[in-house]
Design a protein around this motif. Sequence first.
Motif, mmCIF file in Angstrom:
data_model
loop_
_atom_site.group_PDB
_atom_site.id
_atom_site.type_symbol
_atom_site.label_atom_id
_atom_site.label_comp_id
_atom_site.label_asym_id
_atom_site.label_seq_id
_atom_site.Cartn_x
_atom_site.Cartn_y
_atom_site.Cartn_z
ATOM 1 N N PHE A 98 101.548 -40.620 -34.857
ATOM 2 C CA PHE A 98 100.498 -39.682 -34.496
ATOM 3 C C PHE A 98 100.832 -38.970 -33.186
ATOM 4 C CE2 PHE A 98 96.516 -38.882 -32.138
ATOM 5 C CZ PHE A 98 95.942 -37.935 -32.982
ATOM 6 N N ALA A 99 101.390 -39.712 -32.240
ATOM 7 C CA ALA A 99 101.778 -39.103 -30.960
ATOM 8 C C ALA A 99 102.804 -37.996 -31.168
ATOM 9 C CB ALA A 99 102.328 -40.174 -30.015
ATOM 10 N N LEU A 100 103.761 -38.249 -32.062
ATOM 11 C CA LEU A 100 104.761 -37.226 -32.373
ATOM 12 C C LEU A 100 104.117 -36.024 -33.061
ATOM 13 C CD1 LEU A 100 107.716 -36.354 -32.476
ATOM 14 C CD2 LEU A 100 107.942 -37.595 -34.636
ATOM 15 N N GLU A 101 103.173 -36.303 -33.967
ATOM 16 C CA GLU A 101 102.479 -35.220 -34.668
ATOM 17 C C GLU A 101 101.692 -34.361 -33.696
ATOM 18 O OE1 GLU A 101 98.865 -34.806 -37.934
ATOM 19 O OE2 GLU A 101 100.110 -36.612 -37.934
ATOM 20 N N ILE A 102 101.028 -34.999 -32.756
ATOM 21 C CA ILE A 102 100.262 -34.258 -31.745
ATOM 22 C C ILE A 102 101.193 -33.406 -30.882
ATOM 23 C CG2 ILE A 102 99.019 -34.568 -29.570
ATOM 24 C CD1 ILE A 102 97.143 -34.774 -31.809
ATOM 25 N N THR A 121 96.986 -26.766 -32.730
ATOM 26 C CA THR A 121 96.080 -27.573 -33.559
ATOM 27 C C THR A 121 95.865 -28.975 -32.982
ATOM 28 O OG1 THR A 121 97.911 -28.338 -34.964
ATOM 29 C CG2 THR A 121 96.719 -26.345 -35.667
ATOM 30 N N THR A 122 96.341 -29.199 -31.769
ATOM 31 C CA THR A 122 96.209 -30.539 -31.187
ATOM 32 C C THR A 122 94.747 -30.953 -31.044
ATOM 33 O OG1 THR A 122 96.325 -29.594 -28.964
ATOM 34 C CG2 THR A 122 98.376 -30.386 -29.929
ATOM 35 N N GLU A 123 93.911 -30.047 -30.616
ATOM 36 C CA GLU A 123 92.504 -30.377 -30.402
ATOM 37 C C GLU A 123 91.811 -30.737 -31.707
ATOM 38 O OE1 GLU A 123 88.475 -28.494 -28.328
ATOM 39 O OE2 GLU A 123 90.436 -27.541 -28.026
ATOM 40 N N ASP A 124 92.120 -29.985 -32.768
ATOM 41 C CA ASP A 124 91.513 -30.282 -34.074
ATOM 42 C C ASP A 124 91.941 -31.663 -34.575
ATOM 43 O OD1 ASP A 124 90.250 -27.851 -34.110
ATOM 44 O OD2 ASP A 124 91.795 -26.858 -35.319
ATOM 45 N N LYS A 125 93.212 -31.975 -34.442
ATOM 46 C CA LYS A 125 93.712 -33.272 -34.894
ATOM 47 C C LYS A 125 93.077 -34.405 -34.105
ATOM 48 C CE LYS A 125 98.249 -31.510 -36.384
ATOM 49 N NZ LYS A 125 98.087 -31.792 -37.816
ATOM 50 N N LEU A 126 92.942 -34.209 -32.808
ATOM 51 C CA LEU A 126 92.362 -35.240 -31.965
ATOM 52 C C LEU A 126 90.868 -35.405 -32.247
ATOM 53 C CD1 LEU A 126 92.831 -37.277 -29.737
ATOM 54 C CD2 LEU A 126 92.451 -35.462 -28.054
ATOM 55 N N ASP A 127 90.170 -34.301 -32.451
ATOM 56 C CA ASP A 127 88.728 -34.364 -32.727
ATOM 57 C C ASP A 127 88.429 -35.139 -33.998
ATOM 58 O OD1 ASP A 127 87.888 -33.083 -30.481
ATOM 59 O OD2 ASP A 127 87.672 -31.106 -31.406
ATOM 60 N N ARG A 128 89.249 -34.914 -35.036
ATOM 61 C CA ARG A 128 89.024 -35.623 -36.295
ATOM 62 C C ARG A 128 89.167 -37.127 -36.105
ATOM 63 N NH1 ARG A 128 91.831 -31.177 -38.630
ATOM 64 N NH2 ARG A 128 93.799 -32.341 -38.618
ATOM 65 N N LEU A 129 90.128 -37.526 -35.285
ATOM 66 C CA LEU A 129 90.356 -38.942 -35.059
ATOM 67 C C LEU A 129 89.277 -39.554 -34.169
ATOM 68 C CD1 LEU A 129 92.665 -40.602 -36.211
ATOM 69 C CD2 LEU A 129 93.808 -40.454 -33.995
ATOM 70 N N LYS A 130 88.805 -38.786 -33.228
ATOM 71 C CA LYS A 130 87.803 -39.296 -32.298
ATOM 72 C C LYS A 130 86.526 -39.737 -33.001
ATOM 73 C CE LYS A 130 86.949 -36.148 -29.274
ATOM 74 N NZ LYS A 130 86.856 -35.088 -28.257
ATOM 75 N N LYS A 131 86.157 -39.061 -34.081
ATOM 76 C CA LYS A 131 84.824 -39.223 -34.645
ATOM 77 C C LYS A 131 84.750 -40.083 -35.902
ATOM 78 C CE LYS A 131 83.675 -34.695 -32.716
ATOM 79 N NZ LYS A 131 83.302 -33.285 -32.996
#
Length: 309
Positions: A195-199, A207-217
């Motif tokens: 995931f770190a590599l994907e980010i 798209t980093t923020e979108d990917k992180l937001d999905r995981l956060k919630k």
Amino acid sequence: MTNVRDQIAAIMDQRQLTGRYAELVKQAVADPSVQAWLTAHKDELADDAVTRGAAKIYEYVTARDGKGEDQALPNSGYMPQLVVSNRLIDIMYEPTPAKIAAAQVAHQASLITSVNMPKAIRTAALEDYDRTGRAAALLAATRFTDAMDEAPQAFHRGLYLTGPFGVGKTYLLGAIANHLADRGIASTMVHFPSFALEIKNAINDHTTEDKLDRLKKVPVLMLDDIGAESYSAWMRDEVLGVLLQYRMQEELPTLFTSNKTMAELTDFLSGKEAGKDLEEVRARRIMARIRFLADEIHVGGQDRRNGPR
């Protein structure tokens, strides 16, 4: 299903009505299951319901037995049922037990989102987990799932499973995820180094923020192999730190696996292990969030990568 109806509509045209069709309708009405249904619902049906519903009865028997154009109907997952509608005979198509069971399996699978995780977790089960050297880990996992069963919307501290490679930490996460899915609770399992590599790669397309937001919630988050690879300060603070801060504030269940103990992960995140400048304050902030979210559980035993789980 539609083909059968079209066929019947054509047959019912007076120009095409034949003695053969009349005989088929007569046989359909005389079908034992049809007769049993008519007897059970005689008080609900109009006097001319059988005459007016002859085509429906024929459709029912034809579709049930797969003798019409749509011969695959009995295997399609739906079967016809006679019903009473406005005192007349009608048909509805209901899913078979096999269809319902398959849908339940598909729904259960949809409750587990797996990102770069091994295939073995798909069938992982708590009852199959070898307790040898790992009784404490299994007990902690069982207590967590019991708490989630009783109050799925409440906050429950997760597990920080630590131990050497191959002792079954990831498998235990999968077993927990499958247990939760059985109870209708969704979870997301993520191999954190991937995931770190994907980010990192997502920086270019913003798209980093979108990917992180999905995981956060997500309702239940499982981060596998945290601390396996070195992180930049940005990855540590703006990705992992932000992710854990959100989940701590929102009190969302979070679980981890790592080859490092919490103390070792603290040194790793501060840069001690690599001899870098110390950033203990930031590293301890990360660890404070992890300690809030999860209890440290040691997973012992032998390397099981090529043996029992």
